[in-house]
Scaffold this motif. Structure first.
Motif, PDB file in Angstrom:
ATOM      1  N   SER A 128       0.828  -1.208   0.000  1.00  0.00           N
ATOM      2  CA  SER A 128       0.000   0.000   0.000  1.00  0.00           C
ATOM      3  C   SER A 128       0.862   1.259   0.000  1.00  0.00           C
ATOM      4  CB  SER A 128      -0.951   0.004   1.201  1.00  0.00           C
ATOM      5  OG  SER A 128      -0.224  -0.011   2.423  1.00  0.00           O
ATOM      6  N   THR A 129       1.923   1.269   0.819  1.00  0.00           N
ATOM      7  CA  THR A 129       2.793   2.455   0.856  1.00  0.00           C
ATOM      8  C   THR A 129       3.517   2.636  -0.472  1.00  0.00           C
ATOM      9  OG1 THR A 129       4.548   1.123   1.889  1.00  0.00           O
ATOM     10  CG2 THR A 129       3.130   2.415   3.360  1.00  0.00           C
ATOM     11  N   VAL A 132       0.958   3.937  -3.172  1.00  0.00           N
ATOM     12  CA  VAL A 132       0.627   5.346  -2.942  1.00  0.00           C
ATOM     13  C   VAL A 132       1.817   6.231  -3.310  1.00  0.00           C
ATOM     14  CG1 VAL A 132       0.163   7.069  -1.146  1.00  0.00           C
ATOM     15  CG2 VAL A 132      -1.146   4.946  -1.209  1.00  0.00           C
ATOM     16  N   LEU A 350       3.104  11.129   2.935  1.00  0.00           N
ATOM     17  CA  LEU A 350       2.102  10.199   2.413  1.00  0.00           C
ATOM     18  C   LEU A 350       2.420   8.752   2.782  1.00  0.00           C
ATOM     19  CD1 LEU A 350       1.404  11.608  -1.176  1.00  0.00           C
ATOM     20  CD2 LEU A 350      -0.194  11.510   0.749  1.00  0.00           C
ATOM     21  N   THR A 354       0.044   6.499   5.077  1.00  0.00           N
ATOM     22  CA  THR A 354      -0.495   5.264   4.502  1.00  0.00           C
ATOM     23  C   THR A 354      -0.111   4.059   5.344  1.00  0.00           C
ATOM     24  OG1 THR A 354      -0.333   6.221   2.285  1.00  0.00           O
ATOM     25  CG2 THR A 354      -0.563   3.834   2.430  1.00  0.00           C
ATOM     26  N   THR A 358      -2.875   1.677   7.063  1.00  0.00           N
ATOM     27  CA  THR A 358      -2.930   0.253   6.713  1.00  0.00           C
ATOM     28  C   THR A 358      -2.736  -0.626   7.940  1.00  0.00           C
ATOM     29  OG1 THR A 358      -1.988   0.815   4.552  1.00  0.00           O
ATOM     30  CG2 THR A 358      -2.034  -1.499   5.154  1.00  0.00           C
TER      31      THR A 358
END
Length: 367
Positions: A128-129, A132, A350, A354, A358
């Protein structure tokens, strides 16, 4: 006649060794000095001092050449120019081949067992990181009108693992010295901030050591900074944070292959990317990285040699970054301005946000 290339191989290798030796000695000397600095100040590591020393020497060298141009009546200037030219092959060798070799040796830090043990828990946070970060880097780079290769380096450096990811991506996309220098410096700045701010953030959110280790391993980039931030928080957080960070290094492989495909499509003039062409795009040093990691997983490498390889990879990266610093185009850095630094700040925030989101979501699902 067919044997002629083989017959001349040894002399050619010897000549090549003589050509690169002066510059390699210089980058190795800088790497020794930067390793000493990193030992005294662990949060710095050896990569940043190496590139800084290289840039400073590059500036000094440029000034000496400007003020001492070769002249028939000026023998010392001529000697200086010849000496300067003799360094360049080794500097280029260090900044390119040794950079790729360092990525290969990085595989000695990983094992399949650690990947399996940590992967399931950390994979949602890492993916996810990374997603993003890369999407935001692509969009923000266009909006902020930042040069594409510099945007890519800052994106992979923030999303994966700092200088190591930059080292792997740079030869794939054909980045130049100034772009690499700016990217490494940007990542380093936010690593330093993370060492100070992450423990405060963890205590403010009342994170347990295991959760903080997951956060630090996925949102702080270079290993030295991960170690520093986790050790400040608690000894219990340290071990898990480092393993998460090392597993995160594996993201270098798919990202570098993806970048290879993108670069090939740019140069292919519409030719289709077949499976065979894609296979040829995989950089040799990534294949070496995987092979070393697999061999290390078997346990056949004793602890002593494995530790040597781990330290060797750090030293090779320092040599490579010294070469990049010596080759840096300082005017290009000035022209880049502060926008890439602002991009790095936004991406860092960000990635941290994130990771926290998560972790909270996956913890809620497990609960």
């Amino acid at each position: 006649m067919q044997l002629l290339p083989l017959q001349t191989l040894s002399p050619r290798l010897a000549r090549r060794g003589i050509d690169v030796l002066p510059g390699v000695v210089l980058t190795a000397t800088i790497a020794v000095a930067s390793t000493g600095i990193g030992t005294l100040v662990p949060v710095l590591g050896s990569a940043v001092p190496a590139i800084i020393i290289g840039v400073v020497l590059s500036l000094l060298r440029g000034r000496m050449l400007r003020h001492r141009e070769p002249d028939a009546a000026d023998a010392p200037a001529g000697r200086w120019v010849r000496f300067d030219a003799s360094l360049q092959p080794g500097i280029t060798y260090s900044s390119k081949f040794l950079l790729q070799l360092a990525v290969v040796v990085l595989g000695a830090q990983l094992s399949l067992m650690s990947i399996l043990q940590v992967g399931l828990e950390s994979l949602p946070v890492m993916l996810s990181t990374l997603a993003v970060c890369l999407v935001a880097a692509w969009w923000l780079g266009k909006v902020m009108r930042i040069e594409g290769k510099l945007t890519t380096l800052i994106g992979v450096g923030t999303g994966i693992c700092g200088a190591s990811a930059i080292a792997a991506a740079a030869p794939v996309i054909g980045a130049v010295g100034a772009q690499i220098t700016y990217a490494v410096s940007t990542i380093f700045l936010f690593n330093i901030l993370a060492v100070v701010l992450f423990p405060l953030l963890g205590h403010a959110l009342n994170l347990d050591p295991h959760t903080f280790g997951l956060l630090a391993g996925t949102a702080v980039n270079d290993t030295s900074s991960v170690v520093a931030a986790a050790s400040v928080y608690s000894t219990a957080a340290l071990g898990f944070a480092v393993v998460v960070k090392l597993v995160r290094t594996l993201m270098i492989i798919p990202i570098s292959i993806g970048l290879s495909v993108i670069e090939a499509r740019k140069d292919a003039a519409g030719q289709p990317l077949t499976g065979r062409r894609i296979a040829k795009l995989v950089p040799w040093f990534l294949i070496g990285f995987v092979i070393v990691a697999i061999v290390n997983s078997t346990g056949v490498i004793p602890e002593g040699p494995r530790n040597f390889l781990v330290h060797a990879s750090v030293f090779l990266i320092a040599m490579a970054l010294a070469g990049i610093g010596l080759s840096t185009d300082i005017p290009a850095l000035r022209r880049a301005g502060l926008r890439p630094l602002a991009l790095g700040a936004i991406l860092w925030i960000l990635v941290t946000a994130t990771a926290l989101a998560t972790i909270a979501i996956t913890a809620g699902l497990r609960g």
